[in-house]
Design a protein around this motif. Structure first.
Motif, PDB file in Angstrom:
ATOM      1  N   LEU A 284       0.828  -1.207   0.000  1.00  0.00           N
ATOM      2  CA  LEU A 284       0.000   0.000   0.000  1.00  0.00           C
ATOM      3  C   LEU A 284       0.862   1.256   0.000  1.00  0.00           C
ATOM      4  N   GLY A 285       2.070   1.129   0.560  1.00  0.00           N
ATOM      5  CA  GLY A 285       2.994   2.243   0.561  1.00  0.00           C
ATOM      6  C   GLY A 285       3.630   2.498  -0.789  1.00  0.00           C
ATOM      7  N   LEU A 309      -8.560   0.380   8.465  1.00  0.00           N
ATOM      8  CA  LEU A 309      -9.531  -0.409   7.711  1.00  0.00           C
ATOM      9  C   LEU A 309     -10.085  -1.551   8.561  1.00  0.00           C
ATOM     10  N   SER A 310      -9.194  -2.269   9.245  1.00  0.00           N
ATOM     11  CA  SER A 310      -9.632  -3.389  10.085  1.00  0.00           C
ATOM     12  C   SER A 310     -10.562  -2.917  11.190  1.00  0.00           C
ATOM     13  N   THR A 311     -10.201  -1.812  11.840  1.00  0.00           N
ATOM     14  CA  THR A 311     -11.026  -1.281  12.927  1.00  0.00           C
ATOM     15  C   THR A 311     -12.385  -0.818  12.399  1.00  0.00           C
ATOM     16  N   VAL A 329     -10.672  -7.145  -0.763  1.00  0.00           N
ATOM     17  CA  VAL A 329     -11.280  -6.379  -1.852  1.00  0.00           C
ATOM     18  C   VAL A 329     -10.822  -4.927  -1.810  1.00  0.00           C
ATOM     19  N   VAL A 330     -10.880  -4.333  -0.623  1.00  0.00           N
ATOM     20  CA  VAL A 330     -10.502  -2.929  -0.484  1.00  0.00           C
ATOM     21  C   VAL A 330      -9.018  -2.739  -0.777  1.00  0.00           C
ATOM     22  N   VAL A 331      -8.197  -3.647  -0.230  1.00  0.00           N
ATOM     23  CA  VAL A 331      -6.749  -3.521  -0.409  1.00  0.00           C
ATOM     24  C   VAL A 331      -6.356  -3.734  -1.868  1.00  0.00           C
TER      25      VAL A 331
END
Length: 359
Positions: A284-285, A309-311, A329-331
């Motif tokens: 993601l970075g 995102l997890s939280t 999906v989001v990642v």
């Protein structure tokens, strides 16, 4: 004439911002913030309460992100170096956290738990040494035997938790000394979780290492072109092993935090799947998973975005067994957006929009 100069410089500034590696994780963070503001502004509420010992502590979803995300940020530091140097990822970090935590407890209080029989610093240094040896083992398989990193680290990924259980004879030692819980919880009088301060310390040390040593230069050189780096006097094998050893140190720090949270250890659950989140933070970075140049700041931001995102998913009662699917999906969307071709297209689109706006 001055207005023309301003006009020509303005789009280039926007493009530099868009092309910056931190742009994608920051945009992802902004999207999550906006989503939660719309869905439930209470997500950002922070309250001052008391823990079981009566100490004043801050609580709320943002505090949870700072707390749990700090573990991920520490691992992302080591994972970034391993990725940059070897062009692969270490999938054994969760199991190695279990080993480091188990060794820490065994040295700290012996069999069965109880009062601390050894100074914590000694127990921690022993766990660091063990984690470094685990990292060196992985590094030798990758650098010397030329085994793909994911395959090489699959050994400890498979056997690590069994080794951790064997260290303590499959017992679950419990540390009764209250001070041990400070490292994974709160220091009396400090309302912010201790893991956040530990992560800050690790980040500062990393920044100093990258700034005042040749670690970045050597790591990137080996990751970009191993043959060329060898011709320039570097030892690619040593650099790769060193990156895994540094990741081992990060793993030991997270092991301390993990076992301190509950003053015990559960070999099958501790740090479960954390290696996947660490790899996602690196991706993601905007860091190339094939190795080479890296941006440590982007990886650290990516780690906190993953935890955000997890939280968020937990907040909206997503079932635990479905959580990985939603996260994936989001990642995937975020990683695709951060791909070089997509970023080039976005920068081109931005340039066109800016030109139309100027016109």
């Amino acid at each position: 004439m001055n207005s023309g100069a301003k006009t020509s410089n303005h789009p280039s500034l926007v493009m530099r911002i868009v092309k910056n590696q931190c742009f994608i994780p920051l945009i992802a963070l902004l999207m999550l913030i906006v989503f939660n503001l719309i869905a439930d502004p209470g997500f950002f509420a922070i309250t001052l309460g008391s823990d079981t010992a009566g100490n004043s502590v801050l609580s709320g979803f943002l505090i949870t992100i700072l707390d749990s995300g700090s573990e991920l940020a520490i691992l992302a530091i080591g994972m970034t170096l391993v990725t940059a140097a070897s062009g692969g990822q270490d999938i054994s970090v969760g199991a190695t956290v279990a080993i480091a935590g188990s060794v820490l407890l065994r040295v700290l209080c012996g069999k069965g738990g109880g009062e601390m029989q050894t100074p914590l610093i000694i127990a921690f240094l022993v766990s660091v040494l063990v984690a470094m040896l685990c990292g060196a083992f992985n590094g030798v398989l990758v650098a010397f035997f030329k085994i793909q990193p994911m395959i090489a680290t699959l050994i400890l990924y498979t056997a690590g938790r069994s080794i951790a259980a064997w260290v303590n004879n499959n017992e679950l030692p419990i540390v009764t000394d209250e001070s041990f819980s400070y490292y994974g919880g709160f220091i009396p009088g400090v309302p912010i979780p201790t893991p956040f301060f530990i992560a800050i310390a690790c980040i500062i040390i990393t920044v100093l290492l990258l700034r005042f040593t040749n670690l970045r230069l050597y790591t990137e050189a080996v990751g970009i072109n191993q043959s060329s780096s060898r011709l320039n006097g570097l030892n690619p094998m040593l650099i790769k092993i060193l990156s895994f050893v540094i990741l081992g140190v990060c793993v030991a720090v997270v092991g301390l935090i993990k076992v301190s949270r509950f003053s015990t250890i559960n070999y099958s659950v501790i740090a479960k799947d954390i290696e996947m989140d660490a790899i996602l933070a690196v991706a993601l970075g905007g860091n190339a998973l094939s190795g080479g140049k890296f941006n440590m700041a982007a990886s650290v931001i990516g780690a906190y975005v993953i935890q955000f995102l997890s939280t968020t998913l937990y907040k909206f009662n997503v079932k635990s067994d479905a959580l990985p699917a939603y996260k994936a999906v989001v990642v995937i969307i975020l990683v695709v957006i951060s791909a070089p071709k997509v970023r080039e297209w976005l920068s081109g689109l931005t340039k066109k929009i800016m030109k139309k706006g100027v016109a």
